[in-house]
Design a protein around this motif. Structure first.
Motif, PDB file in Angstrom:
ATOM      1  N   PRO A   1       0.800  -1.239   0.000  1.00  0.00           N
ATOM      2  CA  PRO A   1       0.000   0.000   0.000  1.00  0.00           C
ATOM      3  C   PRO A   1       0.830   1.285   0.000  1.00  0.00           C
ATOM      4  CG  PRO A   1      -0.829  -1.559   1.634  1.00  0.00           C
ATOM      5  CD  PRO A   1       0.451  -2.114   1.131  1.00  0.00           C
ATOM      6  N   GLU A   2       2.068   1.237   0.535  1.00  0.00           N
ATOM      7  CA  GLU A   2       2.843   2.482   0.611  1.00  0.00           C
ATOM      8  C   GLU A   2       3.274   3.002  -0.766  1.00  0.00           C
ATOM      9  OE1 GLU A   2       5.850  -0.753   2.075  1.00  0.00           O
ATOM     10  OE2 GLU A   2       3.688  -0.383   2.129  1.00  0.00           O
ATOM     11  N   ILE A   3       3.222   2.166  -1.790  1.00  0.00           N
ATOM     12  CA  ILE A   3       3.483   2.637  -3.157  1.00  0.00           C
ATOM     13  C   ILE A   3       2.135   2.971  -3.787  1.00  0.00           C
ATOM     14  CG2 ILE A   3       4.383   2.042  -5.432  1.00  0.00           C
ATOM     15  CD1 ILE A   3       6.417   0.266  -4.145  1.00  0.00           C
ATOM     16  N   THR A   4       1.897   4.260  -4.026  1.00  0.00           N
ATOM     17  CA  THR A   4       0.590   4.724  -4.487  1.00  0.00           C
ATOM     18  C   THR A   4       0.576   4.911  -6.003  1.00  0.00           C
ATOM     19  OG1 THR A   4       1.189   7.052  -4.250  1.00  0.00           O
ATOM     20  CG2 THR A   4       0.300   5.945  -2.296  1.00  0.00           C
ATOM     21  N   LEU A   5      -0.630   5.173  -6.528  1.00  0.00           N
ATOM     22  CA  LEU A   5      -0.751   5.431  -7.964  1.00  0.00           C
ATOM     23  C   LEU A   5       0.032   6.680  -8.366  1.00  0.00           C
ATOM     24  CD1 LEU A   5      -4.496   4.669  -8.779  1.00  0.00           C
ATOM     25  CD2 LEU A   5      -2.486   3.482  -9.661  1.00  0.00           C
ATOM     26  N   LYS A   6       0.115   7.671  -7.476  1.00  0.00           N
ATOM     27  CA  LYS A   6       0.884   8.874  -7.781  1.00  0.00           C
ATOM     28  C   LYS A   6       2.353   8.531  -8.014  1.00  0.00           C
ATOM     29  CE  LYS A   6       2.024  13.479  -6.006  1.00  0.00           C
ATOM     30  NZ  LYS A   6       1.868  14.432  -4.887  1.00  0.00           N
ATOM     31  N   HIS A   7       2.905   7.664  -7.146  1.00  0.00           N
ATOM     32  CA  HIS A   7       4.289   7.216  -7.344  1.00  0.00           C
ATOM     33  C   HIS A   7       4.444   6.544  -8.705  1.00  0.00           C
ATOM     34  CE1 HIS A   7       4.451   7.003  -2.715  1.00  0.00           C
ATOM     35  NE2 HIS A   7       5.202   8.029  -3.091  1.00  0.00           N
ATOM     36  N   MET A   8       3.466   5.721  -9.070  1.00  0.00           N
ATOM     37  CA  MET A   8       3.545   4.978 -10.329  1.00  0.00           C
ATOM     38  C   MET A   8       3.471   5.915 -11.535  1.00  0.00           C
ATOM     39  SD  MET A   8       1.132   1.724  -9.372  1.00  0.00           S
ATOM     40  CE  MET A   8       1.350   0.865  -7.804  1.00  0.00           C
ATOM     41  N   TYR A   9       2.528   6.865 -11.491  1.00  0.00           N
ATOM     42  CA  TYR A   9       2.353   7.780 -12.619  1.00  0.00           C
ATOM     43  C   TYR A   9       3.619   8.613 -12.858  1.00  0.00           C
ATOM     44  CZ  TYR A   9      -2.665   6.779 -12.860  1.00  0.00           C
ATOM     45  OH  TYR A   9      -3.884   6.173 -13.019  1.00  0.00           O
ATOM     46  N   TRP A  10       4.214   9.140 -11.782  1.00  0.00           N
ATOM     47  CA  TRP A  10       5.435   9.935 -11.935  1.00  0.00           C
ATOM     48  C   TRP A  10       6.628   9.049 -12.297  1.00  0.00           C
ATOM     49  CZ3 TRP A  10       5.606  14.804 -12.908  1.00  0.00           C
ATOM     50  CH2 TRP A  10       4.628  15.663 -12.408  1.00  0.00           C
ATOM     51  N   GLY A  11       6.629   7.830 -11.790  1.00  0.00           N
ATOM     52  CA  GLY A  11       7.777   6.957 -11.997  1.00  0.00           C
ATOM     53  C   GLY A  11       7.974   6.523 -13.439  1.00  0.00           C
ATOM     54  N   VAL A  12       6.877   6.377 -14.195  1.00  0.00           N
ATOM     55  CA  VAL A  12       7.015   5.872 -15.567  1.00  0.00           C
ATOM     56  C   VAL A  12       7.394   6.960 -16.568  1.00  0.00           C
ATOM     57  CG1 VAL A  12       5.408   3.962 -15.198  1.00  0.00           C
ATOM     58  CG2 VAL A  12       4.534   6.144 -16.046  1.00  0.00           C
ATOM     59  N   VAL A  13       7.267   8.245 -16.185  1.00  0.00           N
ATOM     60  CA  VAL A  13       7.490   9.340 -17.138  1.00  0.00           C
ATOM     61  C   VAL A  13       8.879   9.292 -17.782  1.00  0.00           C
ATOM     62  CG1 VAL A  13       7.677  11.850 -17.377  1.00  0.00           C
ATOM     63  CG2 VAL A  13       5.742  10.853 -16.153  1.00  0.00           C
ATOM     64  N   PRO A  14       9.988   9.185 -17.002  1.00  0.00           N
ATOM     65  CA  PRO A  14      11.310   9.147 -17.655  1.00  0.00           C
ATOM     66  C   PRO A  14      11.468   7.965 -18.612  1.00  0.00           C
ATOM     67  CG  PRO A  14      11.529   9.514 -15.284  1.00  0.00           C
ATOM     68  CD  PRO A  14      10.109   9.126 -15.534  1.00  0.00           C
ATOM     69  N   PHE A  15      10.852   6.845 -18.288  1.00  0.00           N
ATOM     70  CA  PHE A  15      10.971   5.666 -19.147  1.00  0.00           C
ATOM     71  C   PHE A  15      10.139   5.837 -20.424  1.00  0.00           C
ATOM     72  CE2 PHE A  15      11.937   4.302 -14.843  1.00  0.00           C
ATOM     73  CZ  PHE A  15      13.109   3.600 -15.039  1.00  0.00           C
ATOM     74  N   ILE A  16       9.017   6.552 -20.323  1.00  0.00           N
ATOM     75  CA  ILE A  16       8.236   6.875 -21.522  1.00  0.00           C
ATOM     76  C   ILE A  16       9.057   7.768 -22.448  1.00  0.00           C
ATOM     77  CG2 ILE A  16       6.207   8.127 -22.358  1.00  0.00           C
ATOM     78  CD1 ILE A  16       4.779   7.225 -19.778  1.00  0.00           C
ATOM     79  N   ILE A  17       9.750   8.750 -21.871  1.00  0.00           N
ATOM     80  CA  ILE A  17      10.598   9.638 -22.670  1.00  0.00           C
ATOM     81  C   ILE A  17      11.690   8.827 -23.374  1.00  0.00           C
ATOM     82  CG2 ILE A  17      12.260  11.535 -22.540  1.00  0.00           C
ATOM     83  CD1 ILE A  17      10.575  12.655 -20.211  1.00  0.00           C
ATOM     84  N   ALA A  18      12.291   7.878 -22.653  1.00  0.00           N
ATOM     85  CA  ALA A  18      13.323   7.019 -23.266  1.00  0.00           C
ATOM     86  C   ALA A  18      12.756   6.238 -24.447  1.00  0.00           C
ATOM     87  CB  ALA A  18      13.896   6.071 -22.219  1.00  0.00           C
TER      88      ALA A  18
END
Length: 441
Positions: free
Chosen positions: A397-414
């Protein structure tokens, strides 16, 4: 009946899908309804022919075999051994745990080709360890989603096995065309993780130096036991296809047998492991092949009713340049990837897109590789990213959707950078197929 009526098949299909109706049955119902309206009783013969074509396609026989191989690697503990071997070599590096997760994703993708299974396995193995070492939760989320998504862009990919026959392109050529873009994408993920860990150590703390480290002899032993057999399995599957020694179906059969032999060698081959792998294979294969059959029926009615000619004339009348038309097709695929699974996007868009791509003079292998990179990018892109929903099911539970949404951004750019490179330098996708002269299957 006007051929413009066939264009209504797509909004009606979307209406069924958004109302919660299963995708496969949505395509079958729309194809049946419009087929009867357009052709009357003759539609029954046409639809039955498409069912027979799907059932007799030898390339599609590789789908359940690849799924079984991935299920065996997951259930028999082979993935855990592989992660342990990689973790020993990478954990002292900046962002070593993230680096290990990406390498694990690359190897697992190259040995199974099942996207969801790859992400689930890596997440269950890596997330507890990364949390223990206080990694940034957004970095954890992005790393796991990105590593799991590599199953689309690194062969042998189930999506490619389906795309090849639908697009009329050699699966072997697609596999070789994907290799350089796929590994380039994995390399960019690694560079990002190491760069972030070096510039912002608080996001990816190094492993405590006081923790005991295995001796070189122990590392070599674990590597020989866990990593080398997996590399042999990858060569058995991918190497034989690329060298033209085996068809995808034959290579998949060898891979499935190899995964069973590996489980036997590791003394993890039990009746329960085989049973769970077989049940998972049956469920996923039935879902994929039913979607393939529905897509074939949908495309058959659309083509026969003149829909393809109508779309071509409409695009030519817009006055758009060939590159703008290509960009429009890729944009539609990107948007469709938000709401549909990857196989469904292939079956809905590729039958319409490929004749247009050929008519515009673009290389079909190059287009298919770019199309798959776009699909992988949409697989990661919020708010409806399938990768995030897979991750949500296995994270604490401590990993939220907000963490996930921000976390994938650099990899999408790559991934977008890789897409731009493939579009700008077609040789990235065409050099290996040209070098190997592309096996005919």
């Amino acid at each position: 009946m006007s051929s413009y009526l066939s264009l209504m098949m797509f909004p009606v299909l979307m209406l069924f899908i958004f109302s919660g109706f299963p995708i496969a049955f949505s395509m079958i119902l729309v194809a049946t309804g419009f087929g009867i309206i357009q052709f009357g009783d003759v539609a029954a013969y046409q639809l039955l022919t498409k069912i027979e074509d799907t059932a007799s396609n030898s390339i599609l026989a590789a789908v359940p075999l690849f799924i079984f191989m991935g299920a065996m690697l997951e259930r028999s503990g082979i993935a855990e051994r592989l992660f342990e071997a990689i973790h020993m070599w990478t954990r002292r590096l900046p962002g070593g745990l993230g680096v290990g997760a990406i390498i694990m994703g690359t190897l697992f993708a190259a040995s199974s080709g099942v996207v969801g299974a790859t992400e689930a396995v890596i997440g269950m193995l890596a997330i507890p360890v990364m949390l223990k070492h206080h990694y940034n939760k957004s970095l954890i989320s992005g790393t796991i989603c990105a590593s799991g998504s590599l199953g689309t862009a690194i062969p042998p990919s189930i999506t490619v096995v389906v795309l090849g026959p639908v697009a009329g392109v050699s699966v072997g050529s697609l596999f070789s065309g994907l290799l350089i873009p796929g590994f380039l994408m994995a390399a960019m993920f690694l560079i990002y993780i190491v760069g972030v860990a070096y510039l912002k150590p608080q996001m990816a703390p190094r492993v405590d130096e006081s923790e005991p480290e295995e001796s070189l002899r122990e590392k070599m032993r674990v590597t020989a036991v866990a990593l080398l057999p997996t590399m042999l399995l990858i060569f058995t599957v991918l190497g034989t296809i690329l060298m033209g020694l085996a068809t995808p179906t034959e290579a998949a059969a060898c891979g499935a047998l190899g995964s069973v032999l590996l489980a036997l060698a590791y003394r993890n081959l039990t009746r329960g492991v085989l049973w769970h792998a077989a049940i998972k294979t049956m469920n996923i294969s039935a879902m994929i092949l039913l979607i393939v059959m529905g897509g074939s029926m949908f495309a058959g009615v659309f083509f026969a009713s003149g829909g393809m000619a109508t779309v071509q004339s409409m695009l030519m009348d817009t006055g758009l340049s060939p590159w703008m038309i290509l960009g429009l097709i890729l944009l539609i695929a990107f948007i469709a990837g938000f709401v549909l699974d990857l196989i469904s996007v292939v079956l809905i868009i590729i039958p319409v897109a490929m004749p247009i791509v050929r008519m515009l003079g673009f290389d079909e292998i190059w287009f298919c590789v770019a199309f798959l990179v776009v699909l992988q990018t949409s697989y990661l892109t919020p708010p409806l990213a399938p990768a995030i929903f897979y991750l949500r099911a296995i994270t604490p539970p401590e990993i939220t959707l907000k963490h996930m949404y921000w976390g994938v951004v650099p990899f999408i750019i790559a991934q977008l950078v890789v897409l731009a490179l493939v579009l700008a330098f077609p040789s990235l996708a065409l050099w290996l197929p040209d070098l190997m002269s592309g096996p005919s299957w």
